[in-house]
Scaffold this motif. Sequence first.
Motif, PDB file in Angstrom:
ATOM      1  N   ARG A   7       0.830  -1.201   0.000  1.00 21.52           N
ATOM      2  CA  ARG A   7       0.000   0.000   0.000  1.00 21.52           C
ATOM      3  C   ARG A   7       0.871   1.259   0.000  1.00 21.52           C
ATOM      4  NH1 ARG A   7      -4.238  -0.398   4.303  1.00 21.52           N
ATOM      5  NH2 ARG A   7      -5.053  -1.809   2.753  1.00 21.52           N
ATOM      6  N   PRO A  64      -5.502  -8.486  -5.427  1.00 22.87           N
ATOM      7  CA  PRO A  64      -5.014  -8.695  -4.057  1.00 22.87           C
ATOM      8  C   PRO A  64      -4.182  -9.968  -3.978  1.00 22.87           C
ATOM      9  CG  PRO A  64      -7.367  -8.262  -4.074  1.00 22.87           C
ATOM     10  CD  PRO A  64      -6.954  -8.451  -5.499  1.00 22.87           C
ATOM     11  N   HIS A 115      -6.472 -11.997  -0.411  1.00 24.53           N
ATOM     12  CA  HIS A 115      -7.662 -11.277   0.052  1.00 24.53           C
ATOM     13  C   HIS A 115      -8.100 -11.712   1.449  1.00 24.53           C
ATOM     14  CE1 HIS A 115      -9.513 -14.904  -1.655  1.00 24.53           C
ATOM     15  NE2 HIS A 115     -10.450 -14.693  -0.775  1.00 24.53           N
ATOM     16  N   LYS A 116      -7.675 -12.890   1.911  1.00 23.82           N
ATOM     17  CA  LYS A 116      -8.051 -13.336   3.253  1.00 23.82           C
ATOM     18  C   LYS A 116      -7.294 -12.565   4.328  1.00 23.82           C
ATOM     19  CE  LYS A 116      -7.099 -17.452   1.995  1.00 23.82           C
ATOM     20  NZ  LYS A 116      -6.757 -18.870   1.989  1.00 23.82           N
ATOM     21  N   ASN A 121      -5.993  -9.410   3.695  1.00 21.24           N
ATOM     22  CA  ASN A 121      -6.348  -8.011   3.472  1.00 21.24           C
ATOM     23  C   ASN A 121      -5.241  -7.083   3.968  1.00 21.24           C
ATOM     24  OD1 ASN A 121      -7.856  -5.876   2.545  1.00 21.24           O
ATOM     25  ND2 ASN A 121      -9.133  -5.768   4.379  1.00 21.24           N
ATOM     26  N   ASP A 122      -4.001  -7.372   3.552  1.00 20.63           N
ATOM     27  CA  ASP A 122      -2.863  -6.570   3.982  1.00 20.63           C
ATOM     28  C   ASP A 122      -2.568  -5.404   3.043  1.00 20.63           C
ATOM     29  OD1 ASP A 122      -1.799  -7.931   1.825  1.00 20.63           O
ATOM     30  OD2 ASP A 122      -0.178  -8.887   2.940  1.00 20.63           O
ATOM     31  N   GLY A 123      -3.376  -5.239   2.001  1.00 20.46           N
ATOM     32  CA  GLY A 123      -3.189  -4.129   1.083  1.00 20.46           C
ATOM     33  C   GLY A 123      -2.145  -4.370   0.008  1.00 20.46           C
ATOM     34  N   GLU A 168      -8.908 -13.676  -5.764  1.00 17.47           N
ATOM     35  CA  GLU A 168      -9.614 -12.452  -5.382  1.00 17.47           C
ATOM     36  C   GLU A 168     -10.936 -12.835  -4.751  1.00 17.47           C
ATOM     37  OE1 GLU A 168     -11.220  -8.324  -7.347  1.00 17.47           O
ATOM     38  OE2 GLU A 168      -9.773  -9.506  -8.428  1.00 17.47           O
ATOM     39  N   ASP A 190     -13.623 -10.763  -3.660  1.00 19.61           N
ATOM     40  CA  ASP A 190     -14.837 -10.006  -3.918  1.00 19.61           C
ATOM     41  C   ASP A 190     -15.087  -9.904  -5.413  1.00 19.61           C
ATOM     42  OD1 ASP A 190     -17.042  -8.379  -3.902  1.00 19.61           O
ATOM     43  OD2 ASP A 190     -15.930  -6.548  -3.436  1.00 19.61           O
ATOM     44  N   SER A 193       2.769 -12.798   3.091  1.00 21.97           N
ATOM     45  CA  SER A 193       2.692 -11.354   3.334  1.00 21.97           C
ATOM     46  C   SER A 193       4.075 -10.743   3.437  1.00 21.97           C
ATOM     47  CB  SER A 193       1.928 -11.071   4.627  1.00 21.97           C
ATOM     48  OG  SER A 193       0.596 -11.502   4.494  1.00 21.97           O
TER      49      SER A 193
END
Length: 145
Positions: free
Chosen positions: A43, A63, A66-67, A69-71, A119, A121, A138
């Motif tokens: 990010r 992403p 996505h699980k 959600n670290d950007g 992904e 969503d 990550s």
Amino acid sequence: MLIVETILKPDQFGGIGLFSATRLPKGALLWIHNPIVDIAVTREQYEALAPTFQALLDKHAYPRDHKVNDGVVEYNADNARFMNHSSHPNTYQDYHCRIFTARDVQPGEELTCDYLSFEGDLSWNKELLPISSSCFPSLEPARTG
């Protein structure tokens, strides 16, 4: 990173798709992760980029996990970024994050994948089942707030 010959051309929806340049038998290895070509962008790195490159990432990156959600997003710097979604793809991803053909693929046939494998969503496509996998560790936690 794609390891087979491909071509880009218009797809059936008016966009650009990734097509096989050769016949590929069922089980053919198409893609392997290579950190030089498949770039992880945090990010913080994204926010430091010029708006023109942010727009490119907005369109073609996904992403990494996505699980978590670290950007962190993943950007394929080769033509793999043009592989389109199908709920009945002709490729699949194994547990080692390699992509193979799910059946024989003919020259000129579009290569498709299931976006849900990377992904979470996909609300724009109501026919998809909620399955997912993560292949990339990550780098660092994302900032909050």
